[in-house]
Design a protein around this motif. Structure first.
Motif, PDB file in Angstrom:
ATOM      1  N   GLU A 147       0.847  -1.188   0.000  1.00 33.17           N
ATOM      2  CA  GLU A 147       0.000   0.000   0.000  1.00 33.17           C
ATOM      3  C   GLU A 147       0.882   1.237   0.000  1.00 33.17           C
ATOM      4  O   GLU A 147       2.027   1.197   0.441  1.00 33.17           O
ATOM      5  CB  GLU A 147      -0.887   0.058   1.259  1.00 33.17           C
ATOM      6  N   GLY A 148       0.308   2.315  -0.479  1.00 35.46           N
ATOM      7  CA  GLY A 148       0.927   3.625  -0.382  1.00 35.46           C
ATOM      8  C   GLY A 148      -0.076   4.560   0.250  1.00 35.46           C
ATOM      9  O   GLY A 148      -1.217   4.181   0.508  1.00 35.46           O
ATOM     10  N   CYS A 149       0.352   5.779   0.522  1.00 38.45           N
ATOM     11  CA  CYS A 149      -0.533   6.757   1.144  1.00 38.45           C
ATOM     12  C   CYS A 149      -0.191   8.137   0.605  1.00 38.45           C
ATOM     13  O   CYS A 149       0.994   8.493   0.518  1.00 38.45           O
ATOM     14  CB  CYS A 149      -0.360   6.725   2.663  1.00 38.45           C
ATOM     15  N   LEU A 150      -1.209   8.901   0.263  1.00 40.97           N
ATOM     16  CA  LEU A 150      -0.984  10.254  -0.233  1.00 40.97           C
ATOM     17  C   LEU A 150      -0.251  11.120   0.783  1.00 40.97           C
ATOM     18  O   LEU A 150       0.412  12.081   0.412  1.00 40.97           O
ATOM     19  CB  LEU A 150      -2.322  10.919  -0.584  1.00 40.97           C
ATOM     20  N   SER A 151      -0.348  10.773   2.055  1.00 38.14           N
ATOM     21  CA  SER A 151       0.249  11.588   3.106  1.00 38.14           C
ATOM     22  C   SER A 151       1.721  11.256   3.387  1.00 38.14           C
ATOM     23  O   SER A 151       2.358  11.940   4.171  1.00 38.14           O
ATOM     24  CB  SER A 151      -0.560  11.469   4.394  1.00 38.14           C
ATOM     25  N   PHE A 152       2.230  10.217   2.788  1.00 39.03           N
ATOM     26  CA  PHE A 152       3.683   9.945   2.763  1.00 39.03           C
ATOM     27  C   PHE A 152       3.934   9.043   1.568  1.00 39.03           C
ATOM     28  O   PHE A 152       4.126   7.846   1.658  1.00 39.03           O
ATOM     29  CB  PHE A 152       4.243   9.399   4.090  1.00 39.03           C
ATOM     30  N   PHE A 153       3.928   9.687   0.414  1.00 37.19           N
ATOM     31  CA  PHE A 153       3.843   9.028  -0.880  1.00 37.19           C
ATOM     32  C   PHE A 153       5.186   8.503  -1.400  1.00 37.19           C
ATOM     33  O   PHE A 153       5.237   7.871  -2.436  1.00 37.19           O
ATOM     34  CB  PHE A 153       3.232  10.016  -1.883  1.00 37.19           C
ATOM     35  N   ASP A 154       6.270   8.751  -0.684  1.00 36.08           N
ATOM     36  CA  ASP A 154       7.595   8.340  -1.154  1.00 36.08           C
ATOM     37  C   ASP A 154       7.935   6.893  -0.820  1.00 36.08           C
ATOM     38  O   ASP A 154       8.980   6.399  -1.233  1.00 36.08           O
ATOM     39  CB  ASP A 154       8.675   9.262  -0.570  1.00 36.08           C
ATOM     40  N   VAL A 155       7.070   6.217  -0.058  1.00 34.37           N
ATOM     41  CA  VAL A 155       7.341   4.832   0.336  1.00 34.37           C
ATOM     42  C   VAL A 155       6.086   3.977   0.174  1.00 34.37           C
ATOM     43  O   VAL A 155       4.967   4.492   0.052  1.00 34.37           O
ATOM     44  CB  VAL A 155       7.830   4.742   1.803  1.00 34.37           C
ATOM     45  N   ARG A 156       6.320   2.652   0.187  1.00 33.61           N
ATOM     46  CA  ARG A 156       5.228   1.678   0.148  1.00 33.61           C
ATOM     47  C   ARG A 156       5.515   0.631   1.211  1.00 33.61           C
ATOM     48  O   ARG A 156       6.665   0.377   1.559  1.00 33.61           O
ATOM     49  CB  ARG A 156       5.134   0.994  -1.226  1.00 33.61           C
ATOM     50  N   GLY A 157       4.459   0.003   1.718  1.00 37.05           N
ATOM     51  CA  GLY A 157       4.629  -1.031   2.728  1.00 37.05           C
ATOM     52  C   GLY A 157       3.636  -2.153   2.546  1.00 37.05           C
ATOM     53  O   GLY A 157       2.517  -1.928   2.076  1.00 37.05           O
ATOM     54  N   LYS A 158       4.053  -3.359   2.904  1.00 36.61           N
ATOM     55  CA  LYS A 158       3.160  -4.521   2.829  1.00 36.61           C
ATOM     56  C   LYS A 158       2.277  -4.545   4.074  1.00 36.61           C
ATOM     57  O   LYS A 158       2.779  -4.553   5.195  1.00 36.61           O
ATOM     58  CB  LYS A 158       3.963  -5.810   2.723  1.00 36.61           C
ATOM     59  N   VAL A 159       0.966  -4.563   3.832  1.00 37.94           N
ATOM     60  CA  VAL A 159      -0.006  -4.460   4.917  1.00 37.94           C
ATOM     61  C   VAL A 159      -0.991  -5.620   4.850  1.00 37.94           C
ATOM     62  O   VAL A 159      -1.608  -5.842   3.808  1.00 37.94           O
ATOM     63  CB  VAL A 159      -0.786  -3.122   4.815  1.00 37.94           C
ATOM     64  N   PRO A 160      -1.149  -6.369   5.941  1.00 36.71           N
ATOM     65  CA  PRO A 160      -2.200  -7.387   5.962  1.00 36.71           C
ATOM     66  C   PRO A 160      -3.561  -6.716   6.161  1.00 36.71           C
ATOM     67  O   PRO A 160      -3.690  -5.807   6.982  1.00 36.71           O
ATOM     68  CB  PRO A 160      -1.826  -8.265   7.165  1.00 36.71           C
TER      69      PRO A 160
END
Length: 187
Positions: free
Chosen positions: A107-120
């Motif tokens: 997932e990514g997030c508009l509020s910290f868009f420079d990274v992605r993380g694996k989310v269950p």
């Protein structure tokens, strides 16, 4: 030659509240509908405008969402734009059921868009919410749409996706993420 701005800087420049702002980590207040219908409509208009601005600077092939805290408003409103089109408006949403079956995706997030993380996340999510006139609705969302909705509902509770990641898991840069070639898949 100038370096293009980082993705997070771009989101900040179009009015998306960025990580570190307290509004992103506080619970939101519900609307008293239908009495606060106009206030709810105003917030939803701001969410649509933010989504349009974001869509002009990035292609969201998996869909996208924007929650009121991301436009600086601590109220229980979010919108989700599925990849196939349309918009889901969620006013005063609460999860009433979630499947035990989960999967883990980036997932990514508009509020910290420079990274992605694996989310269950649960594969299925039943959500109760209201229309502008206060009418209660219940909808079951599945797979990618359940993930998008869960992400936005977390924002309304002051939860960022990084706190949902498995212990010991780290975010990766957008460049690393693009190197994975992974899109959300469900079987």
């Amino acid at each position: 030659m100038t370096t293009p701005p980082a993705a997070g800087d771009t989101m900040k420049s179009i009015g998306i509240v960025q990580e570190g702002d307290p509004v992103l980590t506080q619970s939101t207040q519900p609307f008293n509908l239908p009495r606060e219908e106009q206030a709810a409509r105003d917030v939803v208009m701001a969410l649509h405008a933010a989504a349009e601005r974001a869509a002009k600077v990035h292609n969201f092939s998996k869909g996208m969402g924007v929650a009121a805290p991301q436009v600086g408003v601590a109220r229980r409103a979010a919108i989700v734009r599925p990849p196939e089109g349309g918009v889901i408006v969620l006013l005063n949403p609460t999860v009433v059921d979630a499947s035990a079956e989960a999967d883990e995706q980036f997932e990514g997030c508009l509020s910290f868009f420079d990274v992605r993380g694996k989310v269950p996340r649960p594969r299925s999510l039943q959500v109760e919410y209201q229309d502008f006139d206060g009418q209660a609705r219940t909808t079951t969302f599945t797979d990618g749409l359940a993930r998008l909705v869960a992400h936005e509902l977390d924002h309304l509770d002051g939860v960022l996706y990084v706190s949902r990641m498995a212990p010991g898991t780290e975010v990766i840069t957008v460049a690393e993420y693009k190197g994975t070639g992974q899109n959300w898949t469900y079987q």
